[in-house]
Design a protein around this motif. Structure first.
Motif, short mmCIF file in Angstrom:
data_model
loop_
_atom_site.label_atom_id
_atom_site.label_comp_id
_atom_site.label_asym_id
_atom_site.label_seq_id
_atom_site.Cartn_x
_atom_site.Cartn_y
_atom_site.Cartn_z
N GLN A 67 12.84 13.49 60.94
CA GLN A 67 13.36 12.66 59.86
C GLN A 67 12.47 11.43 59.66
OE1 GLN A 67 17.29 11.19 60.64
NE2 GLN A 67 17.54 10.29 58.61
N ILE A 68 12.06 10.79 60.76
CA ILE A 68 11.19 9.61 60.66
C ILE A 68 9.85 10.00 60.06
CG2 ILE A 68 9.89 7.95 62.04
CD1 ILE A 68 12.32 7.79 63.91
N ILE A 69 9.31 11.15 60.47
CA ILE A 69 8.04 11.62 59.93
C ILE A 69 8.15 11.88 58.44
CG2 ILE A 69 6.43 13.57 59.93
CD1 ILE A 69 6.76 13.68 62.97
N SER A 70 9.25 12.52 58.03
CA SER A 70 9.42 12.80 56.60
C SER A 70 9.59 11.50 55.82
CB SER A 70 10.60 13.74 56.36
OG SER A 70 11.82 13.12 56.73
N ALA A 72 8.34 8.61 56.72
CA ALA A 72 7.02 7.97 56.72
C ALA A 72 6.11 8.62 55.69
CB ALA A 72 6.38 8.06 58.10
N LYS A 73 6.17 9.94 55.58
CA LYS A 73 5.35 10.63 54.57
C LYS A 73 5.79 10.24 53.17
CE LYS A 73 3.92 14.63 57.28
NZ LYS A 73 4.00 16.07 57.45
N ALA A 74 7.10 10.14 52.96
CA ALA A 74 7.59 9.72 51.64
C ALA A 74 7.14 8.30 51.34
CB ALA A 74 9.12 9.83 51.59
N GLU A 75 7.23 7.43 52.32
CA GLU A 75 6.79 6.04 52.14
C GLU A 75 5.29 5.99 51.88
OE1 GLU A 75 7.41 1.98 51.76
OE2 GLU A 75 8.89 3.56 51.98
N GLU A 76 4.54 6.79 52.62
CA GLU A 76 3.09 6.84 52.41
C GLU A 76 2.77 7.30 50.99
OE1 GLU A 76 -0.81 9.11 54.31
OE2 GLU A 76 1.18 9.94 54.62
N ALA A 77 3.46 8.35 50.54
CA ALA A 77 3.24 8.85 49.18
C ALA A 77 3.59 7.76 48.16
CB ALA A 77 4.07 10.11 48.94
N LYS A 78 4.68 7.05 48.41
CA LYS A 78 5.10 5.99 47.50
C LYS A 78 4.04 4.88 47.46
CE LYS A 78 8.71 2.50 46.99
NZ LYS A 78 9.87 1.90 47.63
#
Length: 168
Positions: A67-70, A72-78
């Motif tokens: 969940q944290i990785i997903s 973080a990936k969403a935040e990175e994409a944002k």
């Protein structure tokens, strides 16, 4: 006495000793052994329960990690999307500013070119006028060297002036 068939007395005493040993073991040995087996069984069950809890905790941690990785990936994409939008707007702003500056420089150059053109035309007009006057002066001097020619020229000019006044 034979090894294959024992005597009655031997069987009696063996049975009595067996009963005494069995009684002592039943009274003192078996409860201790049973208690130790039960303790060990309890300890094994406790260890299995703790292992199950640890496995559940690991599964929860793995799920949380995913969940944290997903996230973080969403935040990175944002963040990357925002950075891309920001860089695009900065580039667009810089292009607009450069275009405006280029237009200003071009307009200034046009104004300077027009001013230089006007100046050159004035200079050419002055030069042409001066040359025309000099050429006319030389032609008139050559034509009016004699007195007769000067008189004829003056008469012709007077006639032209009179005609232009008569027409008006």
């Amino acid at each position: 006495m034979s090894l294959i068939t024992p005597d009655f007395g031997l069987l009696f005493w063996m049975t009595v000793i067996f009963a005494v040993v069995f009684f002592i073991l039943a009274k003192f040995g078996f409860p201790v052994i049973t208690g130790m087996v039960e303790k060990r069984s309890d300890r094994i069950e406790e260890s299995l329960r703790k292992a199950d809890e640890a496995e559940k905790a690991l599964a929860e941690m793995a799920e949380r990690r995913e969940q944290i990785i997903s996230e973080a990936k969403a935040e990175e994409a944002k963040i990357l999307k925002e950075a891309s939008a920001t860089s695009d707007s900065i580039v667009a702003g810089a292009k607009d500013k450069a275009r405006e500056e280029a237009e200003k420089v071009l307009e200034q150059a046009r104004i300077e070119i027009a001013a230089e053109k006007e100046s050159a035309l004035r200079d050419i007009r002055r030069l042409v006028a001066r040359l025309s006057v000099e050429v006319s002066e030389k032609v008139l001097r050559a034509d009016l060297d004699e007195d007769k020619k000067q008189g004829a020229y003056l008469d012709r000019l007077i006639d032209e002036v009179q005609r232009s006044q008569d027409k008006s």
